[in-house]
Design an enzyme around this catalytic site. Structure first.
Site, PDB file in Angstrom:
ATOM      1  CB  CYS A 349     -38.167  55.693 -54.853  1.00  0.00           C
ATOM      2  SG  CYS A 349     -38.833  57.259 -55.384  1.00  0.00           S
ATOM      3  NE  ARG A 378     -42.754  61.062 -62.975  1.00  0.00           N
ATOM      4  CZ  ARG A 378     -41.433  61.102 -62.891  1.00  0.00           C
ATOM      5  NH1 ARG A 378     -40.771  61.969 -63.616  1.00  0.00           N
ATOM      6  NH2 ARG A 378     -40.788  60.309 -62.077  1.00  0.00           N
ATOM      7  CD  GLN A 396     -39.055  56.887 -63.495  1.00  0.00           C
ATOM      8  OE1 GLN A 396     -39.487  56.290 -62.508  1.00  0.00           O
ATOM      9  NE2 GLN A 396     -38.491  58.083 -63.431  1.00  0.00           N
ATOM     10  CG  ASP A 398     -36.805  54.071 -60.979  1.00  0.00           C
ATOM     11  OD1 ASP A 398     -35.709  54.618 -60.808  1.00  0.00           O
ATOM     12  OD2 ASP A 398     -37.854  54.446 -60.438  1.00  0.00           O
ATOM     13  CG  HIS A 400     -34.972  53.150 -56.026  1.00  0.00           C
ATOM     14  ND1 HIS A 400     -36.010  52.708 -56.823  1.00  0.00           N
ATOM     15  CD2 HIS A 400     -34.970  54.502 -56.110  1.00  0.00           C
ATOM     16  CE1 HIS A 400     -36.620  53.754 -57.344  1.00  0.00           C
ATOM     17  NE2 HIS A 400     -36.015  54.849 -56.940  1.00  0.00           N
ATOM     18  CE  LYS A 481     -30.578  65.936 -62.139  1.00  0.00           C
ATOM     19  NZ  LYS A 481     -31.936  65.988 -62.641  1.00  0.00           N
ATOM     20  CG  HIS A 527     -33.610  58.011 -56.312  1.00  0.00           C
ATOM     21  ND1 HIS A 527     -34.960  57.818 -56.333  1.00  0.00           N
ATOM     22  CD2 HIS A 527     -33.312  58.481 -55.092  1.00  0.00           C
ATOM     23  CE1 HIS A 527     -35.464  58.168 -55.170  1.00  0.00           C
ATOM     24  NE2 HIS A 527     -34.485  58.584 -54.388  1.00  0.00           N
TER      25      HIS A 527
END
Length: 660
Positions: A349, A378, A396, A398, A400, A481, A527
């Site tokens: 992000c 991670r 991911q 991912d 945004h 979320k 997200h």
RNA sequence: GCCGACUUAGCUCAGGGGUAGAGCAGUUCCCUCGUAAAGAACAGGUCGUGGGUUCAAAUCCCACAGUCGGCUCCA
């Protein structure tokens, strides 16, 4: 007004399957006496309440057995859980597998003995005196009366309105065999535990679930009303083990975790690589068709970015340590040029925020949807790593999305629809939603922000018509979320897509856009991960399909098997026509015999085997064999090729002969 | 990270102080075969890594790594 005592449960319910009863809604032992004004309902052993009682009683027997073998072992708690029970102990030495066998034998004796469970109300003082040698039980007694009256696992011990001890009594002599602090209710007799149970394993577990507390030794067991149900459960476990993605990953040569690279860091082999490629290609096409823009960002960054985003503040422990670069030191060891800390990125992000901020933005651009297959790293604790589902390096899918306040609801709604449509295309079609709300201990933002955001998500969730489950306190620190949980082929649920509101980062990054009225406003950030991580999604699909992927995802889609070497050339012609149409196909020219080739590729879960011998060649045809052994013989080549190509394009599953 | 178990050939596993075994997979030969394993030969391991005990360690002891089952955690 006094009610007459009419009976206890034994006289009310003669059915042997009744193990307890509900009196005015409360679960009670059958031995309890009720009056005619009480509302009394039977609880049978196979009902959810009955199973819990069975398992809880089995846990008591386990504890008694452990203390018979070693009276010094201290007791923790022993609640029923899904499919079984556990009991936590503090033994002098951890349990060995041999210990478990001995304990199981002892349990068998107790079950056969048919001890009665007898409830006894005690005062706190009495309980403390009786349990003076059980420090953990004393701690639980101390907790009682606090606000802790919830439905957690500790409440099975002290959760009732009064403190009770259950005595296990020899049915013949009336002798006290054992006792335990417990809320109950219990089976009338240990004999009713029968033979549908077993111990499974032992494992460490923190006392009262906190890593600040000492670690106890937990023994897990399972218990069912009958031996047949126990066997059924064991078969279910075996079926699940067969589709374990780690096992299939080796068998089908899809991926591996070489020690040389490091824990939680996978490499995908060619067959796994092509599956992953197909998953990603389909996803990318869907993104572009649905108004996303694809972006790209590096894997490492200077630490300042994660200071701005607060990741170093909130998640430092979960990040790989810094690489300190560019520092210059002179001969005396003095730093003559300050270095910089670089970090592997744990999230995408902040990078997307910088893309948003790269130039002035107008309300006309919103919603702005930035998507990336972003690889993040991670530093997961070593003990939590597990196959592809919990790794240290992951990609991911991912995105945004930056929207105006007014657009939030509509955008989330269309996101969910996009999610459902996409997951269905991958073959997952059984969903429910989960709403994760604020954890007051761990959150930023105002009460009003959270309340409004949670309300918006709740409305969207409810309007979706799907089941909506609450997950109180489950939100990340920066916003609530809504997540999509999918059930797989054998009924397990996986958290897949998440749609998460964030009112923290737009402020931290000072994101703004020019509104229609000329003022500058802060966008709301959403997200959204659809598949979650590609690695984990890969594992879920692999287990869902038990390795038998739909045709479009299969690494090798078609294999040609000549009846004898002579027909290899004929099959080459057919296979090359398929390859020209983009089908992953090859001919097995090895010198195995035909049945062996069929066996090899069946075990390899290749969806379509094309077989040709003299009959097919002279007819200009080919024969199909599918995964389940069904056949379609003598199919004309053109028809065969077309049908295969169409099936791939339709992303259909093929396990059995199709009707032409 | 914590507790426990485990680690022998590419895979699945046997062996257990005297110097390494099977099946499958692989390679070569042979067979030419119609829907889940023809046959033969060969090759393959410093028994996870590093220390220690011993005349001798794959085997016993210690440390580390990795895997698995749990706990805690999971942006």
């Amino acid at each position: 007004m006094r009610s007459r005592i009419v009976a206890d449960g034994f006289s009310l319910f003669t059915d042997r399957n009744v193990v307890a009863m509900r009196v005015n809604g409360e679960l009670r032992d059958l031995a309890v006496e009720v009056t005619e004004t009480d509302l009394v309902e039977p609880v049978t052993i196979e009902s959810p309440d009955g199973l819990n009682i069975l398992r809880h009683s089995a846990a008591h027997v386990l504890a008694q057995a452990v203390q018979r073998i070693n009276p010094e072992t201290k007791l923790g708690i022993g609640p029923p859980i899904t499919d079984g029970f556990y009991y936590d102990f503090d033994p002098a030495e951890p349990f060995t597998p041999e210990d478990l066998k001995a304990i199981e034998k002892e349990m068998q004796r107790i079950v056969k003995q048919g001890q009665r469970f007898v409830r006894r109300v005690v005062t706190e003082e009495e309980a403390r005196a009786e349990l003076a040698a059980e420090p953990y039980k004393l701690e639980l007694i101390g907790l009682k009366g606090g606000a802790d009256q919830g439905d957690d696992n500790e409440s099975v011990e002290v959760g009732g309105a009064e403190l009770t001890i259950y005595d296990n009594v020899d049915p013949k002599t009336g002798e006290l065999c054992w006792k335990d602090l417990c809320r109950g209710p219990h089976l009338p007799s240990t004999r009713m535990i029968g033979n549908g149970w077993g111990l499974q394993r032992s494992a460490g577990a923190y006392w009262r679930g906190s890593e600040k507390n000492p670690m106890l030794q937990r023994i897990y067991g399972t218990a069912w009303p009958t031996k047949d149900e126990l066997r059924e459960y064991q078969t279910r476990l075996e079926e699940a083990a067969k589709r374990d993605h780690r096992k299939l990953g080796v068998e089908l040569d899809l991926f591996s975790f070489p020690d040389e690279i490091g824990s939680g860091l996978a490499v995908f082999h060619p067959k796994g690589g092509i599956i992953r490629h197909e998953i990603e290609t389909f996803m990318r096409n869907e993104l572009l068709r649905n108004g996303y823009e694809v972006v790209n960002s590096p894997h490492i960054t200077k630490g300042a970015l994660f200071e701005t985003s607060q990741h170093l503040n909130w998640y430092r422990d979960g990040m790989f340590p810094a690489m300190h670069l560019d520092e210059v030191v002179d001969a005396e060891g003095n730093v003559t040029k300050q270095g910089q800390d670089y970090y592997l990125k744990p999230m995408n992000c902040p990078f997307h925020n910088l893309i948003f901020r790269a130039r002035a933005r107008s309300y006309r651009e919103l919603p702005l949807r930035l998507a990336e297959f972003g690889t993040v790293y991670r530093y997961e604790k070593s003990g939590t790593l597990s196959g592809l589902t919990r790794v240290r390096g992951l990609t991911q899918d991912d995105a945004h999305i930056y929207v105006t306040d007014e657009q939030v609801k509509e955008e989330i709604k269309s996101q969910l629809e996009f999610v459902f449509a996409t997951l269905r295309a991958y073959g997952l079609d059984d969903f429910y939603l989960e709403l994760s709300t604020r954890d007051p201990e761990k959150s930023v933002g105002t009460d009003a922000q959270w309340a409004e955001a949670e309300q918006t998500l709740r409305e969207v969730g409810e309007e979706s018509g799907l089941e909506l489950v609450d997950d109180p306190g489950g939100a990340a620190f920066y916003g609530p979320k809504i997540s999509v949980q999918a059930r797989d082929a054998i009924g397990r649920t996986w958290q897949l897509s998440t749609v998460q509101l964030d009112f923290n980062q737009p402020a931290l990054f000072e994101l703004e856009y020019a509104a229609a009225d000329g003022t500058r406003k802060q966008p709301v950030m959403i997200h959204r991960a659809l598949l979650g991580s590609i690695e984990r999604f890969f594992a879920i699909l692999l287990e869902h399909y038990a390795g038998a992927f739909p045709l479009w995802l299969s690494p090798l889609q078609v294999v040609g098997i000549p009846v004898a070497e002579e027909y290899g050339e004929y099959l080459d012609g057919i296979i090359s026509r398929l390859r020209e149409r983009g089908v992953r196909a090859e001919v097995d020219h090895s010198d195995d015999r035909m049945p062996k080739k069929i066996r090899t590729h069946t075990k390899d879960k290749v969806p379509i085997q094309l077989i040709a011998g003299e009959d097919d060649r002279s007819a200009g045809a080919v024969s199909f064999r599918f995964r389940d052994g069904t056949q379609l013989n003598g199919v004309p080549i053109d028809e065969a090729v077309d049908r295969i190509v169409r099936t791939i394009e339709a992303r259909e599953q093929v396990n059995s002969a199709w009707s032409v």
